[in-house]
Structures are given as structure tokens and as C-alpha cells.
Design a protein around this motif. Structure first.
Motif, PDB file in Angstrom:
ATOM      1  N   ARG A   1      -8.066  72.528  34.450  1.00 39.93           N
ATOM      2  CA  ARG A   1      -8.669  73.511  35.237  1.00 39.93           C
ATOM      3  C   ARG A   1      -8.882  74.667  34.407  1.00 39.93           C
ATOM      4  NH1 ARG A   1      -4.533  76.012  38.301  1.00 39.93           N
ATOM      5  NH2 ARG A   1      -4.325  77.280  36.516  1.00 39.93           N
ATOM      6  N   ASP A   2      -8.217  75.152  33.561  1.00 38.04           N
ATOM      7  CA  ASP A   2      -8.426  76.407  32.537  1.00 38.04           C
ATOM      8  C   ASP A   2      -9.374  75.991  31.448  1.00 38.04           C
ATOM      9  OD1 ASP A   2      -6.855  77.669  34.285  1.00 38.04           O
ATOM     10  OD2 ASP A   2      -5.111  77.841  33.120  1.00 38.04           O
ATOM     11  N   GLY A   3      -9.586  74.820  31.283  1.00 34.91           N
ATOM     12  CA  GLY A   3     -10.536  74.287  30.184  1.00 34.91           C
ATOM     13  C   GLY A   3      -9.964  74.200  28.872  1.00 34.91           C
ATOM     14  N   GLU A   4      -8.640  73.866  28.929  1.00 32.15           N
ATOM     15  CA  GLU A   4      -7.960  73.664  27.765  1.00 32.15           C
ATOM     16  C   GLU A   4      -7.912  72.369  27.378  1.00 32.15           C
ATOM     17  OE1 GLU A   4      -3.979  75.315  27.871  1.00 32.15           O
ATOM     18  OE2 GLU A   4      -4.547  76.889  29.183  1.00 32.15           O
ATOM     19  N   LEU A   5      -7.563  71.870  26.220  1.00 27.44           N
ATOM     20  CA  LEU A   5      -7.526  70.582  25.702  1.00 27.44           C
ATOM     21  C   LEU A   5      -6.611  69.758  26.506  1.00 27.44           C
ATOM     22  CD1 LEU A   5      -7.763  71.016  21.893  1.00 27.44           C
ATOM     23  CD2 LEU A   5      -9.619  70.552  23.625  1.00 27.44           C
TER      24      LEU A   5
ATOM     25  N   TYR B   1      -4.138  66.242  27.131  1.00 37.00           N
ATOM     26  CA  TYR B   1      -3.064  65.670  26.130  1.00 37.00           C
ATOM     27  C   TYR B   1      -3.902  64.744  24.977  1.00 37.00           C
ATOM     28  CZ  TYR B   1       0.818  63.085  24.390  1.00 37.00           C
ATOM     29  OH  TYR B   1       1.625  62.443  23.612  1.00 37.00           O
ATOM     30  N   SER B   2      -4.730  64.082  25.502  1.00 41.14           N
ATOM     31  CA  SER B   2      -5.571  63.197  24.548  1.00 41.14           C
ATOM     32  C   SER B   2      -6.021  63.795  23.601  1.00 41.14           C
ATOM     33  CB  SER B   2      -6.466  62.235  25.262  1.00 41.14           C
ATOM     34  OG  SER B   2      -5.559  61.238  25.930  1.00 41.14           O
ATOM     35  N   GLU B   3      -7.058  65.091  24.066  1.00 43.12           N
ATOM     36  CA  GLU B   3      -7.716  65.902  23.209  1.00 43.12           C
ATOM     37  C   GLU B   3      -6.810  66.481  22.109  1.00 43.12           C
ATOM     38  OE1 GLU B   3     -11.282  66.616  26.142  1.00 43.12           O
ATOM     39  OE2 GLU B   3      -9.571  68.119  26.170  1.00 43.12           O
ATOM     40  N   ARG B   4      -5.878  66.971  22.561  1.00 49.14           N
ATOM     41  CA  ARG B   4      -4.740  67.738  21.689  1.00 49.14           C
ATOM     42  C   ARG B   4      -4.293  66.717  20.724  1.00 49.14           C
ATOM     43  NH1 ARG B   4      -2.660  69.279  26.665  1.00 49.14           N
ATOM     44  NH2 ARG B   4      -0.668  68.345  26.436  1.00 49.14           N
ATOM     45  N   ASN B   5      -4.348  65.502  20.837  1.00 46.61           N
ATOM     46  CA  ASN B   5      -3.647  64.442  19.924  1.00 46.61           C
ATOM     47  C   ASN B   5      -4.845  63.567  19.177  1.00 46.61           C
ATOM     48  OD1 ASN B   5      -0.674  64.924  20.120  1.00 46.61           O
ATOM     49  ND2 ASN B   5      -1.316  65.041  22.134  1.00 46.61           N
ATOM     50  N   GLY B   6      -6.007  64.047  19.237  1.00 46.50           N
ATOM     51  CA  GLY B   6      -6.968  63.326  18.488  1.00 46.50           C
ATOM     52  C   GLY B   6      -7.650  62.091  19.257  1.00 46.50           C
ATOM     53  N   ARG B   7      -7.449  62.050  20.514  1.00 44.35           N
ATOM     54  CA  ARG B   7      -7.656  60.740  21.196  1.00 44.35           C
ATOM     55  C   ARG B   7      -8.844  61.362  22.250  1.00 44.35           C
ATOM     56  NH1 ARG B   7      -2.906  59.767  19.928  1.00 44.35           N
ATOM     57  NH2 ARG B   7      -1.573  59.979  21.462  1.00 44.35           N
TER      58      ARG B   7
ATOM     59  N   HIS C   1     -12.763  63.605  23.022  1.00 39.51           N
ATOM     60  CA  HIS C   1     -13.808  64.811  22.650  1.00 39.51           C
ATOM     61  C   HIS C   1     -13.225  66.183  22.925  1.00 39.51           C
ATOM     62  CE1 HIS C   1     -16.368  61.473  21.403  1.00 39.51           C
ATOM     63  NE2 HIS C   1     -16.469  61.130  22.784  1.00 39.51           N
ATOM     64  N   SER C   2     -13.202  67.097  22.254  1.00 33.24           N
ATOM     65  CA  SER C   2     -12.940  68.434  22.490  1.00 33.24           C
ATOM     66  C   SER C   2     -13.879  68.958  23.489  1.00 33.24           C
ATOM     67  CB  SER C   2     -12.632  69.362  21.388  1.00 33.24           C
ATOM     68  OG  SER C   2     -13.744  69.720  20.981  1.00 33.24           O
TER      69      SER C   2
END
Length: 102
Positions: A78-82, A84-90, A92-93
Motif C-alpha cells: 500500500r505504501d509503495g515499498e518493496l 519481500y521478493s523485491e527486497r530479496n532480489g526476486r 522488479h523494484s
């Protein structure tokens, strides 16, 4: 209603449905959820398939941990943050997707 007042006499199928639905809503793989709630992946897999269920005394804690992880993932989305997958390289940001859209 607090967790102490809830009747946790859930069937293996009900627990499995809960785990699968919550994991799906959060957009997590089984492995990711297992790591985040510190529960063996094999146990979660059995729960999701309705083949097993945690001991009665562990159900409230399991439900609470899953709910907390899902709430955090929904908040991040909701807040536009990354995610779990995006934070761990899996994945697209969001910044890259936003930059392409502009």
C-alpha cells in the motif's frame, strides 16, 4: 476479541485454508513465509494440504505470526515499498516500474 478468547479447535483443512489464503494475499512463496514466521517449510506445506496441523497449543502463535507478516506485506504494498521478493532480489523494484511508466 483477543486471541485467548478464540476457540482454536480448527480442523487440519481449516488451518490449511487459512495458511494458503494468507500466504497468497501477501504474495509470498511457501519458503518465504516459512522463513518469516520461523516455521519449517515442510510443516507449512503439510498444513496447506490439510495433511497435518500444529498442536493445539501452537495454533494461536502460528496464526498471530502469519497475520503479522501478512499485515506488514500489505502495508508495504500500500505504501509503495518493496515487497519481500523485491527486497530479496526476486522481482522488479517499484522504482524501476515507476521510472518506465513516466
Amino acid at each position: 476479541m483477543n486471541k485467548d478468547s478464540i476457540d482454536f479447535k480448527l480442523s487440519a483443512e481449516e488451518i490449511g485454508e487459512f495458511v494458503l489464503n494468507m500466504r497468497t494475499v501477501a504474495g509470498l512463496t511457501l519458503s518465504q513465509l516459512a522463513g518469516l514466521i520461523k516455521t519449517p517449510e515442510a510443516s507449512l506445506r503439510k498444513y496447506e494440504k490439510g495433511q497435518s496441523r500444529p498442536h493445539e497449543s501452537r495454533i494461536p502463535g502460528l496464526i498471530e505470526r502469519i497475520r503479522n507478516v501478512v499485515k506488514e506485506e500489505i502495508r508495504r504494498n500500500r505504501d509503495g515499498e518493496l515487497s519481500y521478493s523485491e527486497r530479496n532480489g526476486r522481482g522488479h523494484s517499484r522504482k524501476r516500474r515507476t521510472a518506465k511508466a513516466n
